[in-house]
Scaffold this active site. Structure first.
Site, PDB file in Angstrom:
ATOM      1  N   HIS A  22      10.517  -7.665 -12.979  1.00  0.00           N
ATOM      2  CA  HIS A  22      11.475  -6.856 -13.106  1.00  0.00           C
ATOM      3  C   HIS A  22      11.206  -5.394 -12.482  1.00  0.00           C
ATOM      4  CE1 HIS A  22      13.717  -9.379 -16.187  1.00  0.00           C
ATOM      5  NE2 HIS A  22      14.221  -9.543 -14.966  1.00  0.00           N
ATOM      6  N   HIS A  61      18.466 -12.954  -7.929  1.00  0.00           N
ATOM      7  CA  HIS A  61      17.627 -12.431  -8.726  1.00  0.00           C
ATOM      8  C   HIS A  61      16.393 -13.506  -9.280  1.00  0.00           C
ATOM      9  CE1 HIS A  61      16.542  -9.914 -12.491  1.00  0.00           C
ATOM     10  NE2 HIS A  61      15.862 -10.920 -13.093  1.00  0.00           N
ATOM     11  N   GLU A  62      16.924 -14.825  -9.626  1.00  0.00           N
ATOM     12  CA  GLU A  62      16.062 -15.856  -9.943  1.00  0.00           C
ATOM     13  C   GLU A  62      15.129 -16.031  -8.979  1.00  0.00           C
ATOM     14  OE1 GLU A  62      17.658 -15.144 -13.378  1.00  0.00           O
ATOM     15  OE2 GLU A  62      15.867 -16.059 -13.052  1.00  0.00           O
ATOM     16  N   HIS A  69      12.039 -14.046  -8.908  1.00  0.00           N
ATOM     17  CA  HIS A  69      11.036 -14.396  -9.866  1.00  0.00           C
ATOM     18  C   HIS A  69      10.472 -15.710  -9.363  1.00  0.00           C
ATOM     19  CE1 HIS A  69      12.195 -11.714 -13.012  1.00  0.00           C
ATOM     20  NE2 HIS A  69      13.321 -12.123 -13.296  1.00  0.00           N
TER      21      HIS A  69
HETATM   22  C1  LIG Z   1      24.815 -10.162 -19.050  1.00  0.00           C
HETATM   23  N1  LIG Z   1      23.480 -10.724 -19.636  1.00  0.00           N
HETATM   24  C2  LIG Z   1      22.501 -10.109 -19.038  1.00  0.00           C
HETATM   25  O1  LIG Z   1      22.456  -8.984 -18.187  1.00  0.00           O
HETATM   26  C3  LIG Z   1      21.162 -10.507 -19.352  1.00  0.00           C
HETATM   27  N2  LIG Z   1      20.244 -10.490 -18.561  1.00  0.00           N
HETATM   28  C4  LIG Z   1      19.724 -11.783 -18.038  1.00  0.00           C
HETATM   29  O2  LIG Z   1      20.316 -12.698 -18.181  1.00  0.00           O
HETATM   30  C5  LIG Z   1      18.468 -11.700 -16.778  1.00  0.00           C
HETATM   31  C6  LIG Z   1      19.188 -12.367 -15.460  1.00  0.00           C
HETATM   32  C7  LIG Z   1      20.177 -11.470 -14.857  1.00  0.00           C
HETATM   33  C8  LIG Z   1      19.638  -9.949 -14.424  1.00  0.00           C
HETATM   34  C9  LIG Z   1      20.909 -11.695 -13.503  1.00  0.00           C
HETATM   35  C10 LIG Z   1      17.680 -12.699 -17.376  1.00  0.00           C
HETATM   36  N3  LIG Z   1      16.463 -12.709 -16.258  1.00  0.00           N
HETATM   37  O3  LIG Z   1      15.983 -11.394 -16.198  1.00  0.00           O
HETATM   38  C11 LIG Z   1      16.453 -13.722 -15.674  1.00  0.00           C
HETATM   39  O4  LIG Z   1      15.456 -13.515 -14.741  1.00  0.00           O
HETATM   40  C12 LIG Z   1      20.809  -9.694 -20.651  1.00  0.00           C
HETATM   41  C13 LIG Z   1      20.215  -8.136 -20.246  1.00  0.00           C
HETATM   42  C14 LIG Z   1      21.562  -9.610 -21.818  1.00  0.00           C
HETATM   43  C15 LIG Z   1      19.194 -10.284 -21.253  1.00  0.00           C
HETATM   44 ZN   LIG Z   2      14.872 -11.371 -14.470  1.00  0.00          ZN
END
Ligand SMILES: CNC(=O)[C@@H](NC(=O)[C@H](CC(C)C)CN(O)C=O)C(C)(C)C
Ligand SMILES: [Zn+2]
Ligand SMILES: [Zn+2]
Length: 163
Positions: free
Chosen positions: A130, A120-121, A124
């Site tokens: 997204h 996923h990263e 980006h």
């Molecule tokens: C379990 N926690 C979550 O699902 C959190 N989501 C993330 O940490 C994303 C990464 C995941 C999708 C691998 C952050 N992101 O978009 C990085 O590019 C929250 C939805 C809570 C923010």
């Molecule tokens: Zn993300």
């Protein structure tokens, strides 16, 4: 907030270097290396992109495990919550990817699967935003059920529209 932390669009090359800086203590280094290599392979398998590990500190995509405040404007938040973030393509911090080392990183279905999150990263770090499609790897919420088939048709279309 889409976590691709800068507004750059794409790399102006098809061969992109990466390196891994600080590791996590939760997995053996060799496991981290292979999970991250698999995450890159998922993207190179469906595009013309090539990823080369460059053992130096100015690789395009520098990856490291950090906690809380770690030198950029986006401190991590301890266990759960935000798992990782990445900067969009560009010089310096562009492309760099940070993983929250307070998470339970795993190679399997429990905790948070490092290959899934890294893929996923990397999306980006390549310039993708997204997706609102829950089947897409670029959906903003972590979903465990992916390691077998990481990329959706939408992800494949989007990376090929960009490169
Ligand atoms: C379990 N926690 C979550 O699902 C959190 N989501 C993330 O940490 C994303 C990464 C995941 C999708 C691998 C952050 N992101 O978009 C990085 O590019 C929250 C939805 C809570 C923010
Ligand atoms: Zn993300
Ligand atoms: Zn960071």
């Amino acid at each position: 907030h889409d976590y691709s932390l800068t507004q750059s669009t794409r790399w102006n090359k098809n061969q992109i270097t990466y390196n891994i800086g600080r590791y996590t203590s939760r997995l053996p280094r060799s496991t981290v290396d292979s999970l991250i290599e698999s995450a890159f392979n998922a993207w190179s398998a469906v595009s013309g992109l090539k990823f080369v590990r460059a053992h130096r500190n100015n690789a395009d995509i520098m990856m490291e495990f950090v906690t809380y405040a770690h030198g950029d404007l986006y401190p991590f938040d301890g266990q759960r919550g935000t798992l990782a973030h990445a900067f969009g393509p560009g010089p310096g911090i562009g492309g760099d990817t940070h993983f929250d080392d307070n998470e339970q990183w795993t190679a399997g279905p429990k905790g948070f699967n490092l290959q899934v999150v890294a893929a996923h990263e990397i999306g980006h770090a390549l310039g993708l935003r997204h997706s609102r499609n829950p089947d897409s790897l670029m959906y903003p919420n972590y979903r465990a059920s992916r390691p077998g088939n990481l990329l959706s048709l939408e992800d494949i279309a989007n990376i090929n529209a960009l490169y």
